[in-house]
Motif scaffolding. Structure first.
Motif, short mmCIF file in Angstrom:
data_model
loop_
_atom_site.label_atom_id
_atom_site.label_comp_id
_atom_site.label_asym_id
_atom_site.label_seq_id
_atom_site.Cartn_x
_atom_site.Cartn_y
_atom_site.Cartn_z
N GLN A 267 0.81 -1.22 0.00
CA GLN A 267 0.00 0.00 0.00
C GLN A 267 0.84 1.27 0.00
OE1 GLN A 267 -2.45 -0.94 3.46
NE2 GLN A 267 -4.23 -1.26 2.13
N LEU A 268 2.15 1.14 -0.14
CA LEU A 268 3.00 2.32 -0.22
C LEU A 268 2.73 3.08 -1.52
CD1 LEU A 268 6.41 0.82 1.03
CD2 LEU A 268 4.87 2.35 2.28
N PRO A 269 3.05 4.38 -1.57
CA PRO A 269 2.80 5.16 -2.79
C PRO A 269 3.51 4.58 -4.00
CG PRO A 269 3.31 6.62 -0.95
CD PRO A 269 3.58 5.22 -0.46
N GLY A 270 2.78 4.44 -5.08
CA GLY A 270 3.34 3.93 -6.32
C GLY A 270 3.32 2.43 -6.45
N MET A 271 2.99 1.69 -5.38
CA MET A 271 3.03 0.23 -5.45
C MET A 271 1.89 -0.32 -6.30
SD MET A 271 5.74 -0.56 -3.90
CE MET A 271 5.55 -2.31 -3.73
N GLU A 272 0.74 0.36 -6.31
CA GLU A 272 -0.38 -0.13 -7.10
C GLU A 272 -0.04 -0.09 -8.59
OE1 GLU A 272 -5.19 0.70 -7.74
OE2 GLU A 272 -4.01 1.87 -6.28
N LYS A 273 0.59 1.00 -9.02
CA LYS A 273 0.99 1.10 -10.42
C LYS A 273 2.06 0.07 -10.76
CE LYS A 273 2.51 4.45 -13.88
NZ LYS A 273 2.90 5.85 -14.14
N ARG B 239 8.44 -7.00 -3.72
CA ARG B 239 9.68 -7.75 -3.89
C ARG B 239 10.55 -7.13 -4.98
NH1 ARG B 239 7.66 -14.12 -3.40
NH2 ARG B 239 6.86 -13.94 -1.25
N VAL B 240 9.94 -6.48 -5.95
CA VAL B 240 10.72 -5.79 -6.97
C VAL B 240 11.51 -4.65 -6.33
CG1 VAL B 240 10.58 -4.48 -9.12
CG2 VAL B 240 9.02 -6.39 -8.72
N ILE B 241 10.85 -3.90 -5.42
CA ILE B 241 11.53 -2.80 -4.74
C ILE B 241 12.64 -3.34 -3.84
CG2 ILE B 241 11.22 -0.86 -3.18
CD1 ILE B 241 9.95 -0.48 -5.90
N LEU B 242 12.38 -4.43 -3.13
CA LEU B 242 13.40 -5.00 -2.26
C LEU B 242 14.60 -5.50 -3.07
CD1 LEU B 242 11.25 -6.99 0.34
CD2 LEU B 242 12.31 -4.73 0.59
N LEU B 243 14.32 -6.11 -4.23
CA LEU B 243 15.42 -6.56 -5.09
C LEU B 243 16.23 -5.37 -5.59
CD1 LEU B 243 16.92 -8.75 -6.66
CD2 LEU B 243 15.19 -8.57 -8.45
N GLY B 244 15.55 -4.29 -5.98
CA GLY B 244 16.26 -3.09 -6.42
C GLY B 244 17.11 -2.49 -5.32
N LEU B 245 16.60 -2.46 -4.09
CA LEU B 245 17.38 -1.93 -2.96
C LEU B 245 18.59 -2.82 -2.68
CD1 LEU B 245 14.51 -0.87 -0.53
CD2 LEU B 245 15.98 0.62 -1.89
N ALA B 246 18.40 -4.14 -2.80
CA ALA B 246 19.52 -5.06 -2.56
C ALA B 246 20.61 -4.87 -3.62
CB ALA B 246 19.03 -6.50 -2.56
N LEU B 247 20.20 -4.75 -4.88
CA LEU B 247 21.18 -4.51 -5.95
C LEU B 247 21.88 -3.17 -5.76
CD1 LEU B 247 19.24 -5.77 -9.10
CD2 LEU B 247 21.17 -6.88 -7.97
#
Length: 328
Positions: free
Chosen positions: A79-85, A101-109
């Protein structure tokens, strides 16, 4: 080579990455698929249609049910901003993993890449630049997969329309033609038509089901299909003839797009050559005359010349993109 500062090497590689990325986004235009502006107009029209009716947005209803199945932490992340899109992008790309999980993967990279750069080159701005670039890699991959999936669907759509025409001529009802297309065809078009049939079969009306197909596949060709079917259900007419003409129209549009792509091939190749020349010459100078570039880098006017030339190159990329952009 040993006299060239490490900072210049990092900046040089960053310039190459940015130039190639912008050039690929501007010139590697697929034969099929719609531009982002067209998809935006389609989404705006969908919102107008949804507001005109009292039926709630099916995507919103499905998302609410989806959030109820998640744990409290996962639901809060979704429900964070931008997650729905982002979740909509993941679904349109044909993936089934969750958006957070896409955001978490991006942060990990980003963290791993920044740490690695900091260990070898202790420059905070270089580590930050690498981290920001790596953070967007998963999102760009999803965007690329979504574009390929849209293109595949549009390429298969004329054959699907021909299957619908044959089924209608054989006397099958409209709902059954969607199931036949899902059974006879393969790939993305079979999956999407199967979802539309299941949507109608589970009690949703045809109008909402077809608008749901347009929400999942926001392209001009799908809008023509959905508009034709909805107008036929409201005003009547020969749906078989409409679908035949639509299939012929889409094939003609694709032939025209291929012709434009062929005629613009020389311009795209010229763009790649023009952008590559400065970097190739720089590498050649680094190899043949290592003492030449450090003299340019040590002078303040040299920094201004490099920045000005790179800015002019970016302007050239956008100008070439504007000239040979394929939007049909």
């Amino acid at each position: 080579m040993s006299q060239i500062p490490t900072e210049f090497i990092l900046i040089f590689l960053g310039m190459i990455f940015l130039s190639v990325f912008l050039l690929s986004q501007g010139l590697a235009v697929p034969v099929f698929g719609e531009a982002g502006k067209v998809r935006k107009r389609i989404r705006e029209r969908l919102h107008v249609l949804e507001r005109a009716s009292d039926v709630p947005n099916m995507q919103t209803v499905l998302r609410q049910k989806y959030l109820k199945r998640l744990s409290p932490l996962e639901a809060a992340l979704e429900q964070l901003p931008g997650m729905e899109k982002l979740a909509e992008m993941v679904e349109q790309a044909g993936h089934e993993f969750r958006a957070y999980r896409v955001i978490l993967l991006g942060l990990a990279l980003a963290a791993g890449g920044a740490l690695l750069v900091w260990l070898f080159f202790p420059l905070w701005w270089a580590a930050l630049a690498v981290g920001v670039a790596l953070f967007w890699v998963p999102i760009l991959k999803i965007s690329s997969d979504r574009g390929k999936r849209f293109a595949e669907f549009e390429e298969q759509l004329p054959d699907a329309l021909d299957s619908m025409v044959r089924a209608l001529k054989a006397g099958h009802p409209f709902n059954e033609t969607l199931r036949l297309v899902a059974d006879e065809q393969k790939g993305v078009v079979a999956h999407e038509f199967g979802l539309t049939f299941a949507d109608i079969n589970y009690g949703n009306d045809v109008r909402r089901a077809m608008l749901g197909l347009l929400e999942r596949m926001p392209s001009m060709t799908v809008m023509m299909l959905v508009t034709s079917i909805l107008l036929h259900r409201e005003t009547g007419g020969n749906l078989t003839e409409i679908l035949q003409r639509l299939s012929s129209l889409i094939r003609g549009r694709f032939r025209f797009q291929r012709k434009v792509k062929t005629l613009s091939a020389e311009g795209r190749m010229s763009a790649w050559v023009l952008v590559a020349i400065p970097f190739v010459l720089t590498i050649a100078l680094m190899a043949t005359s290592p003492e030449y570039l450090p003299m340019l880098l040590k002078e303040p006017i040299g920094h201004k010349l490099i920045a000005g030339s790179f800015f002019a190159m970016l302007l050239g990329i956008f100008w070439i993109k504007k000239i040979i952009r394929i939007e049909v």
